[in-house]
Structures are given as structure tokens and as C-alpha cells.
Design an enzyme around this catalytic site. Structure first.
Site, PDB file in Angstrom:
ATOM      1  N   ASN A   1       1.863  -2.059   2.556  1.00 50.26           N
ATOM      2  CA  ASN A   1       1.126  -2.393   3.880  1.00 50.26           C
ATOM      3  C   ASN A   1       1.186  -3.933   3.977  1.00 50.26           C
ATOM      4  OD1 ASN A   1      -0.682  -2.967   5.834  1.00 50.26           O
ATOM      5  ND2 ASN A   1      -2.385  -2.537   4.728  1.00 50.26           N
TER       6      ASN A   1
ATOM      7  N   LYS B   1       0.603  -5.826   6.188  1.00 54.63           N
ATOM      8  CA  LYS B   1      -0.454  -6.560   7.075  1.00 54.63           C
ATOM      9  C   LYS B   1       0.235  -7.692   7.883  1.00 54.63           C
ATOM     10  CE  LYS B   1      -3.640  -5.593   3.421  1.00 54.63           C
ATOM     11  NZ  LYS B   1      -4.857  -5.876   2.822  1.00 54.63           N
TER      12      LYS B   1
ATOM     13  N   HIS C   1      -7.777   1.513   8.126  1.00 51.84           N
ATOM     14  CA  HIS C   1      -7.667   0.615   7.074  1.00 51.84           C
ATOM     15  C   HIS C   1      -9.039  -0.130   7.476  1.00 51.84           C
ATOM     16  CE1 HIS C   1      -6.834  -3.029   4.834  1.00 51.84           C
ATOM     17  NE2 HIS C   1      -6.017  -2.308   3.954  1.00 51.84           N
TER      18      HIS C   1
ATOM     19  N   GLU D   1      -9.935  -3.255   6.909  1.00 46.36           N
ATOM     20  CA  GLU D   1      -9.678  -4.405   7.935  1.00 46.36           C
ATOM     21  C   GLU D   1      -9.774  -4.133   9.420  1.00 46.36           C
ATOM     22  OE1 GLU D   1      -6.158  -5.992   6.177  1.00 46.36           O
ATOM     23  OE2 GLU D   1      -7.459  -6.372   4.239  1.00 46.36           O
TER      24      GLU D   1
ATOM     25  N   GLU E   1      -9.192   3.641  -0.821  1.00 45.03           N
ATOM     26  CA  GLU E   1      -9.402   2.039  -0.987  1.00 45.03           C
ATOM     27  C   GLU E   1     -10.704   1.337  -1.025  1.00 45.03           C
ATOM     28  OE1 GLU E   1      -5.257   0.337   0.327  1.00 45.03           O
ATOM     29  OE2 GLU E   1      -6.653   0.187   1.922  1.00 45.03           O
TER      30      GLU E   1
ATOM     31  N   GLY F   1      -7.219  -7.038  -1.892  1.00 43.00           N
ATOM     32  CA  GLY F   1      -7.070  -8.587  -1.730  1.00 43.00           C
ATOM     33  C   GLY F   1      -7.834  -9.390  -2.727  1.00 43.00           C
TER      34      GLY F   1
ATOM     35  N   SER G   1      -5.717  -4.201  -4.713  1.00 47.86           N
ATOM     36  CA  SER G   1      -5.021  -5.089  -5.722  1.00 47.86           C
ATOM     37  C   SER G   1      -4.155  -4.280  -6.882  1.00 47.86           C
ATOM     38  CB  SER G   1      -6.122  -5.430  -6.448  1.00 47.86           C
ATOM     39  OG  SER G   1      -6.986  -6.516  -5.563  1.00 47.86           O
TER      40      SER G   1
HETATM   41  P1  PGA Z   1      -3.966  -5.259  -1.807  1.00 43.99           P
HETATM   42  O1  PGA Z   1      -4.282  -4.677  -0.389  1.00 43.99           O
HETATM   43  O2  PGA Z   1      -2.979  -4.612  -2.636  1.00 43.99           O
HETATM   44  O3  PGA Z   1      -3.721  -6.703  -1.144  1.00 43.99           O
HETATM   45  O4  PGA Z   1      -5.453  -5.464  -2.238  1.00 43.99           O
HETATM   46  C1  PGA Z   1      -4.317  -3.136  -0.267  1.00 43.99           C
HETATM   47  C2  PGA Z   1      -4.571  -2.720   1.141  1.00 43.99           C
HETATM   48  O5  PGA Z   1      -5.393  -3.310   2.050  1.00 43.99           O
HETATM   49  O6  PGA Z   1      -4.096  -1.732   1.740  1.00 43.99           O
END
Ligand code: PGA
Length: 251
Positions: free
Chosen positions: A9, A11, A95, A97, A167, A173, A212
Site C-alpha cells: 500500500n 499511500k 483503510h 486512514e 490492521e 506506521g 508495521s
Molecule cells: P505500515 O502501513 O506498514 O506503514 O504500518 C500499513 C498500512 O497502512 O496498510
């Protein structure tokens, strides 16, 4: 046997020259993946580049969001049909976010998943609890509600063509990964909720872990019986990291 997946992903990251280098390294490495599929979910403007560099390779591509509507006066939105024309096979929906920063609720997420399925692509449906919710001990209740609303709308047939991603919001993140045991516990809970609707769907649906994931922790996470791969943010932007994670998903 369930499909194993390593989904990047990206982003809101990337540029045409950077993507070219990253994608060519992933393509070169993906040739040796026998079991896992590598997927990159890129920003909309890079889909044409993904299509031209990845067509005919073992790497699939997709998007990170989609409109719930098929067409119309929706300024700034992108329909599932448009994504299909760009060769997308996967679309991330729900997601955290998008839920937290763009106000997407469970029903919107369900409608988006339906829009993706209507265009014969695979929605990657994200669920996950926040840190306060985990601390309150309501993780299973939260992910159960998130899954339930989507499952009610998609029905057995829609679920059969979907992928689920757990998630935990507190792990995205942040560098804080769920332990393999924590991930497995929630994945098993999700699979049993699916089984209450259909045993065959529960047995077949890939459930990815995200939050992460790195090359260093991917093998132990993906070793868990109900973890079928990962949804990878930051580490998906570093070729060597993402390739190692794809190999971990391959087992
Ligand atoms: P990350 O993000 O691996 O940077 O923690 C995962 C995601 O948001 O899908």
C-alpha cells in the site's frame, strides 16, 4: 489452499522515476514466487505506469480507494470501472486512514466493496481497532461489527471473491507491530465470524495482517495459521524490504 498475498500500500508516495526502479526490482524478484502473489496498490496517477510496467509479469496492481458510485457528478472521485480499465485486480477499501481522516463509515466501506466486486475486481477490506478500543478489551467487538456490516451487504458470493485485512490502527506506521499471537487471535476470531456465515468462505478467504510489517517480522507473523500474508505500508516502498516480505509470504 488459500491464496497467499503480499500487498504493498504505497499511500501517497512515489514518483514516476522512483516507481520505475522499485517496480522493475519487484518484477525481477517475483519470478521466483511459487505460492504468494505480489500486489502493489499505487496512487491513481501511477496506475497507467503500473499497467505498462507490470502487464505480463507476475506482479498484480491495484488502487487504494474507489468511489461507491459507478459514474456521475462526483468531482474528484474515481469509479471501479475506471480502475478495471487500468488493469487493476485489487482495490483496498476501508483503510483506517480513510475511515479516520475522510469519514468513511462501515456502510460506505461496504458499498465500495460492492462497487469493486461489480467490476470483477477483488476488494481488500480493512478492519481494525484503535489503541483505546484494544485497551478497553473491545477489539473483537469492533472488528466483528466492521466485518458484519460488509458481510451483510456482500453476502456469501461477494465474500467469496474478497480479501480481508486486519490492521490494528495502533500498529499502522508506528513501528509497533502486533505480536504474532495477537494477530493470530484476531485473525482466528474473524475466520470464525466468517464460518458462522459459510464454512467454505471462511476456509478459503485470505486474511492479511497489516501494521508495521517489515522483512524482520514478516516470517513469524505469516507463520501463524490464520495469517495469509500482509498489507504493507512503509516497507513496501523499499525494494529489498518488500521483496523479502513477498518471500516470507511465499513461505
Ligand atoms: P505500515 O502501513 O506498514 O506503514 O504500518 C500499513 C498500512 O497502512 O496498510
Amino acid at each position: 489452499m488459500r491464496q497467499r498475498l503480499a500487498v504493498g500500500n504505497w499511500k501517497m508516495h512515489g514518483s514516476l522515476p522512483e516507481n520505475q526502479v522499485l517496480l522493475s526490482k519487484i518484477v525481477a524478484a517475483a519470478g521466483s514466487l511459487s505460492r504468494a502473489l505480489a500486489v502493489v496498490c499505487v496512487p491513481f496517477p501511477f496506475l497507467a505506469q503500473a499497467q505498462s510496467l507490470l502487464a505480463g509479469s507476475k506482479v498484480a496492481w491495484g488502487a487504494q480507494n474507489v468511489s461507491q458510485y459507478p459514474k456521475g457528478a462526483f468531482t474528484g472521485e474515481v469509479s471501479a470501472g475506471m480502475l478495471r480499465e487500468q488493469g487493476c485486480r485489487y482495490v483496498i477499501v476501508g483503510h483506517s486512514e480513510r475511515r479516520q481522516m475522510f469519514g468513511e463509515d462501515d456502510v460506505t466501506v461496504a458499498l465500495k466493496a460492492q462497487a469493486v466486486l461489480a467490476e470483477k475486481m477483488v476488494p481488500i477490506i480493512c478492519v481494525g481497532e484503535t489503541l483505546p478500543q484494544r485497551d478497553q478489551g473491545v477489539t473483537e467487538e469492533v472488528v466483528g461489527r466492521q466485518l458484519g456490516v460488509v458481510a451483510d451487504r456482500l453476502g456469501e458470493e461477494g465474500l467469496r471473491a474478497s480479501v480481508l485485512a486486519y490492521e490494528p490502527v495502533w500498529a499502522i506506521g508506528t513501528g509497533k507491530t502486533a505480536t504474532p499471537a495477537q494477530a493470530q487471535a484476531v485473525h482466528a476470531c474473524l475466520r470464525s465470524l466468517l464460518a458462522s456465515r459459510s464454512n467454505s468462505v471462511a476456509a478459503a478467504m485470505p486474511i492479511l495482517y497489516g501494521g508495521s510489517v517489515k522483512a524482520s517480522n514478516a516470517p513469524e507473523l505469516f507463520d501463524m495459521p490464520d495469517v495469509d500474508g500482509g498489507l504493507i505500508g512503509g516497507a513496501a516502498l523499499i525494494a529489498e524490504e518488500f521483496i523479502a516480505i513477498c518471500r516470507a509470504a511465499n513461505g
